[in-house]
Design a protein around this motif. Structure first.
Motif, PDB file in Angstrom:
ATOM      1  N   VAL A 114      39.562  37.630  49.169  1.00 20.54           N
ATOM      2  CA  VAL A 114      38.999  37.888  47.841  1.00 20.54           C
ATOM      3  C   VAL A 114      40.102  37.670  46.810  1.00 20.54           C
ATOM      4  O   VAL A 114      41.205  38.186  46.952  1.00 20.54           O
ATOM      5  CB  VAL A 114      38.463  39.336  47.743  1.00 20.54           C
ATOM      6  CG1 VAL A 114      37.920  39.607  46.363  1.00 20.54           C
ATOM      7  CG2 VAL A 114      37.420  39.581  48.806  1.00 20.54           C
ATOM      8  N   LYS A 127      41.136  37.718  42.744  1.00 17.77           N
ATOM      9  CA  LYS A 127      40.867  38.066  41.352  1.00 17.77           C
ATOM     10  C   LYS A 127      41.428  36.921  40.520  1.00 17.77           C
ATOM     11  O   LYS A 127      42.582  36.521  40.674  1.00 17.77           O
ATOM     12  CB  LYS A 127      41.580  39.389  41.002  1.00 17.77           C
ATOM     13  CG  LYS A 127      41.441  39.789  39.565  1.00 17.77           C
ATOM     14  CD  LYS A 127      40.099  40.399  39.301  1.00 17.77           C
ATOM     15  CE  LYS A 127      40.086  40.921  37.868  1.00 17.77           C
ATOM     16  NZ  LYS A 127      38.950  40.589  37.122  1.00 17.77           N
ATOM     17  N   ASP A 128      40.589  36.369  39.679  1.00 18.13           N
ATOM     18  CA  ASP A 128      41.043  35.189  38.936  1.00 18.13           C
ATOM     19  C   ASP A 128      41.105  35.443  37.439  1.00 18.13           C
ATOM     20  O   ASP A 128      40.682  36.486  36.958  1.00 18.13           O
ATOM     21  CB  ASP A 128      40.143  33.998  39.259  1.00 18.13           C
ATOM     22  CG  ASP A 128      38.713  34.225  38.844  1.00 18.13           C
ATOM     23  OD1 ASP A 128      38.436  34.187  37.635  1.00 18.13           O
ATOM     24  OD2 ASP A 128      37.869  34.457  39.715  1.00 18.13           O
ATOM     25  N   GLN A 129      41.618  34.456  36.737  1.00 21.92           N
ATOM     26  CA  GLN A 129      41.802  34.549  35.286  1.00 21.92           C
ATOM     27  C   GLN A 129      40.603  34.030  34.513  1.00 21.92           C
ATOM     28  O   GLN A 129      40.539  34.190  33.317  1.00 21.92           O
ATOM     29  CB  GLN A 129      43.039  33.737  34.898  1.00 21.92           C
ATOM     30  CG  GLN A 129      44.269  34.151  35.640  1.00 21.92           C
ATOM     31  CD  GLN A 129      45.367  33.101  35.555  1.00 21.92           C
ATOM     32  OE1 GLN A 129      45.163  32.008  35.050  1.00 21.92           O
ATOM     33  NE2 GLN A 129      46.530  33.440  36.067  1.00 21.92           N
ATOM     34  N   ARG A 160      31.622  32.602  37.609  1.00 21.43           N
ATOM     35  CA  ARG A 160      32.098  32.353  38.970  1.00 21.43           C
ATOM     36  C   ARG A 160      30.977  32.741  39.925  1.00 21.43           C
ATOM     37  O   ARG A 160      30.378  33.806  39.796  1.00 21.43           O
ATOM     38  CB  ARG A 160      33.346  33.181  39.268  1.00 21.43           C
ATOM     39  CG  ARG A 160      33.864  32.961  40.676  1.00 21.43           C
ATOM     40  CD  ARG A 160      35.112  33.759  40.943  1.00 21.43           C
ATOM     41  NE  ARG A 160      35.509  33.647  42.331  1.00 21.43           N
ATOM     42  CZ  ARG A 160      36.538  34.270  42.860  1.00 21.43           C
ATOM     43  NH1 ARG A 160      37.292  35.056  42.103  1.00 21.43           N
ATOM     44  NH2 ARG A 160      36.823  34.115  44.124  1.00 21.43           N
TER      45      ARG A 160
END
Length: 151
Positions: A89, A91-93, A104
């Motif tokens: 998993v 966490k993106d920007q 997303r």
């Protein structure tokens, strides 16, 4: 003399002319690659550094927006989605097009086949898709003799 009449929807000529029209889109991209099919375009990029990937992708999205504007086309940010492929998993920007956050998604239908973030897929879905394509473009004897060897 230029014609302003549109190409009839459903014609064979329409998608071909559109592909010719947008064929140079890839030249406006620095780090993304593109896949063009009929009136659908998909872009992708790879990088070991996730922050660098997002920086580069957001930069290319700005360039892509400029290309669309210069070619009198519009990019529908609400229909645009993105995925990050990987086992863990992340966490993106986020990705942004003209101030709009792109959604997303954990899975997406690409050319008739649903792909998820772990790159898993449904074999039956692929087999059905291949049979559909073969039914339209392959000779009948090819379908009959080769169908037992499909995925």
């Amino acid at each position: 003399m230029w014609s302003t009449s549109p190409v009839l929807q459903g014609s064979v000529l329409g998608p071909l002319l559109f592909l010719i029209y947008i064929n140079d889109m890839k030249n406006s991209l620095k780090c993304m690659k593109s896949i063009l099919f009929a009136d659908d375009s998909t872009t992708y990029a790879t990088n070991f550094s996730l922050p660098e990937l997002f920086r580069c992708f957001n930069e290319d999205l700005k360039l892509l927006t400029q290309w669309f504007r210069a070619n009198k086309l519009s990019l529908n940010a609400t229909r645009t989605k993105y995925m990050i492929f990987g086992k863990r998993v992340i966490k993106d920007q986020g990705l942004i097009i003209e101030g709009n956050q792109i959604e997303r998604v954990p899975k997406f239908k690409f050319l008739g086949i649903t792909i998820d973030e772990n790159l898993t897929y449904d074999v039956l879905e692929i087999q059905t898709c291949l049979q559909s394509v073969c039914a339209q473009f392959c000779p009948l004897e090819f379908i009959e003799t080769r169908s037992t060897h499909a995925l």
